[in-house]
Design a protein around this motif. Sequence first.
Motif, PDB file in Angstrom:
ATOM      1  N   UNK A 200       0.827  -1.206   0.000  1.00 31.82           N
ATOM      2  CA  UNK A 200       0.000   0.000   0.000  1.00 31.82           C
ATOM      3  C   UNK A 200       0.863   1.258   0.000  1.00 31.82           C
ATOM      4  N   UNK A 201       1.910   1.274   0.794  1.00 31.60           N
ATOM      5  CA  UNK A 201       2.801   2.441   0.846  1.00 31.60           C
ATOM      6  C   UNK A 201       3.492   2.654  -0.492  1.00 31.60           C
ATOM      7  N   UNK A 202       4.019   1.584  -1.073  1.00 29.38           N
ATOM      8  CA  UNK A 202       4.727   1.709  -2.347  1.00 29.38           C
ATOM      9  C   UNK A 202       3.773   2.159  -3.452  1.00 29.38           C
ATOM     10  N   UNK A 203       2.575   1.598  -3.489  1.00 27.53           N
ATOM     11  CA  UNK A 203       1.628   2.010  -4.531  1.00 27.53           C
ATOM     12  C   UNK A 203       1.174   3.453  -4.317  1.00 27.53           C
ATOM     13  N   UNK A 204       1.027   3.873  -3.072  1.00 29.03           N
ATOM     14  CA  UNK A 204       0.646   5.257  -2.799  1.00 29.03           C
ATOM     15  C   UNK A 204       1.755   6.222  -3.232  1.00 29.03           C
ATOM     16  N   UNK A 205       2.989   5.869  -2.975  1.00 26.97           N
ATOM     17  CA  UNK A 205       4.110   6.699  -3.388  1.00 26.97           C
ATOM     18  C   UNK A 205       4.175   6.775  -4.908  1.00 26.97           C
ATOM     19  N   UNK A 206       3.960   5.650  -5.559  1.00 26.74           N
ATOM     20  CA  UNK A 206       3.999   5.615  -7.019  1.00 26.74           C
ATOM     21  C   UNK A 206       2.846   6.427  -7.626  1.00 26.74           C
ATOM     22  N   UNK A 207       1.675   6.330  -7.057  1.00 23.80           N
ATOM     23  CA  UNK A 207       0.523   7.073  -7.573  1.00 23.80           C
ATOM     24  C   UNK A 207       0.729   8.578  -7.412  1.00 23.80           C
ATOM     25  N   UNK A 208       1.325   8.971  -6.310  1.00 20.75           N
ATOM     26  CA  UNK A 208       1.550  10.394  -6.049  1.00 20.75           C
ATOM     27  C   UNK A 208       2.741  10.954  -6.814  1.00 20.75           C
ATOM     28  N   UNK A 209       3.402  10.116  -7.577  1.00 19.85           N
ATOM     29  CA  UNK A 209       4.485  10.579  -8.440  1.00 19.85           C
ATOM     30  C   UNK A 209       5.811  10.826  -7.745  1.00 19.85           C
ATOM     31  N   UNK A 210       6.012  10.227  -6.600  1.00 20.66           N
ATOM     32  CA  UNK A 210       7.275  10.423  -5.883  1.00 20.66           C
ATOM     33  C   UNK A 210       8.371   9.511  -6.386  1.00 20.66           C
ATOM     34  N   UNK A 211       8.025   8.517  -7.162  1.00 21.11           N
ATOM     35  CA  UNK A 211       9.042   7.615  -7.725  1.00 21.11           C
ATOM     36  C   UNK A 211       9.246   7.943  -9.191  1.00 21.11           C
TER      37      UNK A 211
END
Length: 127
Positions: free
Chosen positions: A116-127
Amino acid sequence: MNPLLALVDLIFRLASLLFLIRFLLQASNADYYNQLSQAIIKATDKIANPFRRILRPYKNLDLASIALAYLFSLGFFMILSLVANTNIDLPNLLLIALARSVEILLGFYWWSILITIISDIKINGMI
Protein backbone atom coordinates in the motif's frame (compact mmCIF):
# COMPACT_ATOMS: atom_id res chain seq x y z
CA MET A 1 15.10 -28.14 3.27
CA ASN A 2 13.61 -30.96 1.29
CA PRO A 3 11.87 -29.58 -1.86
CA LEU A 4 8.82 -31.75 -1.25
CA LEU A 5 8.61 -30.48 2.32
CA ALA A 6 8.94 -26.90 1.05
CA LEU A 7 5.99 -27.53 -1.29
CA VAL A 8 3.92 -28.96 1.57
CA ASP A 9 4.87 -25.92 3.66
CA LEU A 10 3.73 -23.58 0.89
CA ILE A 11 0.40 -25.37 0.47
CA PHE A 12 -0.38 -25.36 4.19
CA ARG A 13 0.80 -21.74 4.58
CA LEU A 14 -1.43 -20.58 1.70
CA ALA A 15 -4.41 -22.50 3.07
CA SER A 16 -3.93 -20.92 6.49
CA LEU A 17 -3.57 -17.51 4.87
CA LEU A 18 -6.80 -17.93 2.90
CA PHE A 19 -8.76 -18.72 6.05
CA LEU A 20 -7.14 -15.86 7.94
CA ILE A 21 -8.03 -13.46 5.12
CA ARG A 22 -11.58 -14.80 5.16
CA PHE A 23 -11.72 -14.10 8.89
CA LEU A 24 -10.39 -10.57 8.38
CA LEU A 25 -12.86 -9.88 5.57
CA GLN A 26 -15.79 -10.87 7.74
CA ALA A 27 -14.45 -9.12 10.85
CA SER A 28 -14.04 -5.85 8.96
CA ASN A 29 -17.40 -6.13 7.15
CA ALA A 30 -15.70 -6.01 3.77
CA ASP A 31 -17.68 -5.58 0.58
CA TYR A 32 -18.69 -9.05 -0.59
CA TYR A 33 -19.36 -7.81 -4.10
CA ASN A 34 -15.63 -7.26 -4.54
CA GLN A 35 -14.21 -9.91 -6.87
CA LEU A 36 -11.29 -10.71 -4.58
CA SER A 37 -13.62 -11.17 -1.60
CA GLN A 38 -15.88 -13.43 -3.64
CA ALA A 39 -12.91 -15.52 -4.81
CA ILE A 40 -11.68 -16.04 -1.24
CA ILE A 41 -15.15 -16.91 0.02
CA LYS A 42 -15.74 -19.37 -2.84
CA ALA A 43 -12.32 -20.98 -2.37
CA THR A 44 -12.87 -21.57 1.33
CA ASP A 45 -16.62 -22.25 1.50
CA LYS A 46 -16.50 -26.01 0.97
CA ILE A 47 -14.20 -26.51 3.93
CA ALA A 48 -15.49 -23.70 6.17
CA ASN A 49 -19.23 -24.42 5.98
CA PRO A 50 -19.14 -27.78 7.83
CA PHE A 51 -17.02 -26.17 10.55
CA ARG A 52 -19.45 -23.26 10.79
CA ARG A 53 -22.16 -25.69 11.88
CA ILE A 54 -19.95 -26.63 14.84
CA LEU A 55 -18.38 -23.23 15.54
CA ARG A 56 -21.06 -20.63 15.05
CA PRO A 57 -20.00 -17.07 14.22
CA TYR A 58 -19.91 -14.71 17.17
CA LYS A 59 -21.24 -11.31 16.07
CA ASN A 60 -19.11 -10.65 12.96
CA LEU A 61 -16.23 -12.96 13.94
CA ASP A 62 -16.04 -16.20 11.98
CA LEU A 63 -14.56 -18.59 14.52
CA ALA A 64 -14.54 -21.48 12.05
CA SER A 65 -12.08 -19.67 9.78
CA ILE A 66 -9.70 -19.00 12.66
CA ALA A 67 -9.97 -22.62 13.77
CA LEU A 68 -9.28 -23.88 10.25
CA ALA A 69 -6.24 -21.64 9.85
CA TYR A 70 -4.95 -23.00 13.16
CA LEU A 71 -5.70 -26.60 12.13
CA PHE A 72 -3.77 -26.18 8.88
CA SER A 73 -0.78 -24.88 10.86
CA LEU A 74 -1.14 -27.77 13.27
CA GLY A 75 -1.41 -30.24 10.40
CA PHE A 76 1.81 -28.95 8.85
CA PHE A 77 3.77 -29.51 12.05
CA MET A 78 2.27 -32.96 12.47
CA ILE A 79 3.39 -33.87 8.94
CA LEU A 80 6.79 -32.32 9.65
CA SER A 81 7.22 -34.40 12.80
CA LEU A 82 6.24 -37.56 10.92
CA VAL A 83 8.67 -36.86 8.08
CA ALA A 84 11.50 -35.95 10.45
CA ASN A 85 10.65 -38.97 12.61
CA THR A 86 10.58 -36.87 15.77
CA ASN A 87 8.11 -36.81 18.60
CA ILE A 88 6.83 -33.35 19.58
CA ASP A 89 4.77 -33.31 22.75
CA LEU A 90 1.24 -31.98 22.43
CA PRO A 91 1.56 -28.68 24.36
CA ASN A 92 4.60 -27.66 22.31
CA LEU A 93 2.89 -28.70 19.09
CA LEU A 94 -0.18 -26.59 19.92
CA LEU A 95 1.99 -23.60 20.84
CA ILE A 96 4.13 -23.87 17.70
CA ALA A 97 0.99 -24.05 15.53
CA LEU A 98 -0.40 -20.95 17.24
CA ALA A 99 2.89 -19.11 16.68
CA ARG A 100 2.86 -20.09 13.01
CA SER A 101 -0.70 -18.81 12.57
CA VAL A 102 0.20 -15.50 14.19
CA GLU A 103 3.36 -15.29 12.05
CA ILE A 104 1.33 -15.84 8.87
CA LEU A 105 -1.15 -13.14 9.92
CA LEU A 106 1.59 -10.63 10.81
CA GLY A 107 3.41 -11.38 7.55
CA PHE A 108 0.21 -10.70 5.64
CA TYR A 109 -0.25 -7.39 7.43
CA TRP A 110 3.41 -6.44 6.83
CA TRP A 111 3.30 -7.09 3.09
CA SER A 112 -0.13 -5.48 2.71
CA ILE A 113 1.04 -2.29 4.38
CA LEU A 114 4.29 -2.25 2.41
CA ILE A 115 2.49 -2.73 -0.92
CA THR A 116 0.00 0.00 0.00
CA ILE A 117 2.80 2.44 0.85
CA ILE A 118 4.73 1.71 -2.35
CA SER A 119 1.63 2.01 -4.53
CA ASP A 120 0.65 5.26 -2.80
CA ILE A 121 4.11 6.70 -3.39
CA LYS A 122 4.00 5.62 -7.02
CA ILE A 123 0.52 7.07 -7.57
CA ASN A 124 1.55 10.39 -6.05
CA GLY A 125 4.48 10.58 -8.44
CA MET A 126 7.27 10.42 -5.88
CA ILE A 127 9.04 7.62 -7.73
